[in-house]
Motif scaffolding. Structure first.
Motif, PDB file in Angstrom:
ATOM      1  N   SER A 103       6.225  37.884  44.310  1.00 21.93           N
ATOM      2  CA  SER A 103       5.086  38.715  44.686  1.00 21.93           C
ATOM      3  C   SER A 103       4.040  37.886  45.431  1.00 21.93           C
ATOM      4  O   SER A 103       3.056  38.439  45.923  1.00 21.93           O
ATOM      5  N   CYS A 104       4.232  36.574  45.506  1.00 24.75           N
ATOM      6  CA  CYS A 104       3.326  35.681  46.248  1.00 24.75           C
ATOM      7  C   CYS A 104       3.765  35.602  47.706  1.00 24.75           C
ATOM      8  O   CYS A 104       4.931  35.853  48.024  1.00 24.75           O
ATOM      9  N   PRO A 105       2.829  35.249  48.612  1.00 18.89           N
ATOM     10  CA  PRO A 105       3.227  35.029  50.008  1.00 18.89           C
ATOM     11  C   PRO A 105       4.343  33.987  50.072  1.00 18.89           C
ATOM     12  O   PRO A 105       4.217  32.894  49.525  1.00 18.89           O
ATOM     13  N   LEU A 106       5.420  34.337  50.733  1.00 22.52           N
ATOM     14  CA  LEU A 106       6.609  33.482  50.726  1.00 22.52           C
ATOM     15  C   LEU A 106       7.187  33.398  52.127  1.00 22.52           C
ATOM     16  O   LEU A 106       7.353  34.407  52.809  1.00 22.52           O
ATOM     17  N   THR A 107       7.473  32.171  52.532  1.00 22.71           N
ATOM     18  CA  THR A 107       8.126  31.930  53.815  1.00 22.71           C
ATOM     19  C   THR A 107       9.407  31.159  53.549  1.00 22.71           C
ATOM     20  O   THR A 107       9.407  30.188  52.793  1.00 22.71           O
ATOM     21  N   ALA A 108      10.495  31.615  54.152  1.00 21.31           N
ATOM     22  CA  ALA A 108      11.787  30.951  53.929  1.00 21.31           C
ATOM     23  C   ALA A 108      12.311  30.374  55.241  1.00 21.31           C
ATOM     24  O   ALA A 108      12.288  31.041  56.280  1.00 21.31           O
ATOM     25  N   PHE A 109      12.776  29.130  55.178  1.00 25.53           N
ATOM     26  CA  PHE A 109      13.451  28.489  56.300  1.00 25.53           C
ATOM     27  C   PHE A 109      14.896  28.295  55.862  1.00 25.53           C
ATOM     28  O   PHE A 109      15.175  27.538  54.933  1.00 25.53           O
ATOM     29  N   VAL A 110      15.785  29.025  56.514  1.00 25.05           N
ATOM     30  CA  VAL A 110      17.163  29.137  56.044  1.00 25.05           C
ATOM     31  C   VAL A 110      18.103  28.390  56.975  1.00 25.05           C
ATOM     32  O   VAL A 110      18.095  28.595  58.193  1.00 25.05           O
ATOM     33  N   TYR A 111      18.922  27.517  56.382  1.00 22.48           N
ATOM     34  CA  TYR A 111      19.918  26.755  57.119  1.00 22.48           C
ATOM     35  C   TYR A 111      21.290  27.049  56.502  1.00 22.48           C
ATOM     36  O   TYR A 111      21.457  26.926  55.289  1.00 22.48           O
ATOM     37  N   PRO A 112      22.270  27.446  57.309  1.00 22.39           N
ATOM     38  CA  PRO A 112      23.580  27.819  56.764  1.00 22.39           C
ATOM     39  C   PRO A 112      24.441  26.625  56.374  1.00 22.39           C
ATOM     40  O   PRO A 112      25.581  26.784  55.963  1.00 22.39           O
ATOM     41  N   PHE A 113      23.906  25.436  56.484  1.00 25.57           N
ATOM     42  CA  PHE A 113      24.665  24.213  56.203  1.00 25.57           C
ATOM     43  C   PHE A 113      23.804  23.275  55.355  1.00 25.57           C
ATOM     44  O   PHE A 113      22.564  23.365  55.378  1.00 25.57           O
ATOM     45  N   PRO A 114      24.406  22.383  54.586  1.00 19.19           N
ATOM     46  CA  PRO A 114      23.634  21.426  53.787  1.00 19.19           C
ATOM     47  C   PRO A 114      22.811  20.498  54.674  1.00 19.19           C
ATOM     48  O   PRO A 114      23.294  19.994  55.684  1.00 19.19           O
TER      49      PRO A 114
END
Length: 251
Positions: free
Chosen positions: A72-83
């Motif tokens: 419920s907090c402001p959330l930003t995701a940086f997503v990488y499909p690899f390790p």
């Protein structure tokens, strides 16, 4: 093992601290899977941070969608499909964080909100970096692990900070200020031992917060994940790089 997320009467995040968190605190969280993220975010939300920065690597798309729905907090995701590698996420999250105090966490471990706040509180009270207090004794039965502890101890001793023991920026959680990161250089966070050495050389106010316990992990795993031999070699190599940095600037 007692669940550290259980409320303890003697500890409390007061209203003033929550107000500071809303305006100053960025939580930077490394995520590799979905299994514990809901419990971790539940504890983070109790801090009332101004933002949560997720750095996700190697997760299926469906897992990422579920994670984004948990908070419920402001959330930003940086997503990488690899390790990304063990510590690259730290620099990525730090470059994107907008608060002036940053709390670094790993979603593999569920840490009670009160324990997390202890690190943040140290920074509010004047510390530049607040580390886990680690005074682990050396044991002859575990030579490789003890070599890492010895490297951490030697690095602290090299800059006359014996009281830090084996405390290190490798250990999570830890908190630091934006100003400290600017002095260290965000890019150096990918090698925590070097970042640690730079901080100590520049006489930043590095303190140890009390040891915190992590809740049981998923799949009934009751002990923290052990480093692979290759990870241990990387950590040792990183400390050699940090020691070389310290000795070269002291010549």
């Amino acid at each position: 093992m007692r669940d550290p997320t259980k409320k303890r009467e003697e500890e409390h995040i007061n209203g003033k601290e929550k107000c500071q968190n809303v305006n100053r605190l960025s939580v930077i969280l490394s995520v590799h899977h979905e299994r514990t993220i809901k419990k971790v975010l539940k504890q983070i939300e109790k801090l009332r941070p101004m933002e949560i920065v997720l750095v996700v690597d190697g997760c299926p798309d469906q897992s990422v969608k579920k994670m984004l729905a948990y908070s419920s907090c402001p959330l930003t995701a940086f997503v990488y499909p690899f390790p990304l590698g063990n510590d690259v996420w730290r620099a990525i999250g730090a470059k994107e964080a907008t608060g002036d105090v940053w709390l670094f966490l790993d979603s593999d471990h569920v840490v009670a909100a009160n324990d997390m706040q202890a690190f943040v509180r140290s920074c509010y009270q004047g510390a530049d970096i607040a580390l886990r207090k680690c005074m682990t004794p050396l044991r002859q039965t575990s030579m490789e692990a003890d070599t890492i502890l010895l490297a951490k101890t030697f690095l602290n001793a090299l800059v006359s900070r014996h009281e830090l023991g084996t405390s290190s920026m490798y250990e999570l959680p830890f908190a630091m200020t934006r100003q400290a990161a600017a002095i260290i250089g965000v890019q150096h966070l990918v090698v925590p031992a070097v970042a640690h050495a730079i901080a100590l050389h520049n006489q930043l106010r590095v303190v140890s917060s009390p040891y915190i316990a992590s809740a049981k992990l998923t799949r009934k795993r009751t002990t923290p994940r052990k480093n692979k031999p290759s990870d241990n070699r990387t950590i040792l190599g990183d400390h050699l790089e940090a020691m070389d940095y310290v000795m070269s600037i002291n010549e």
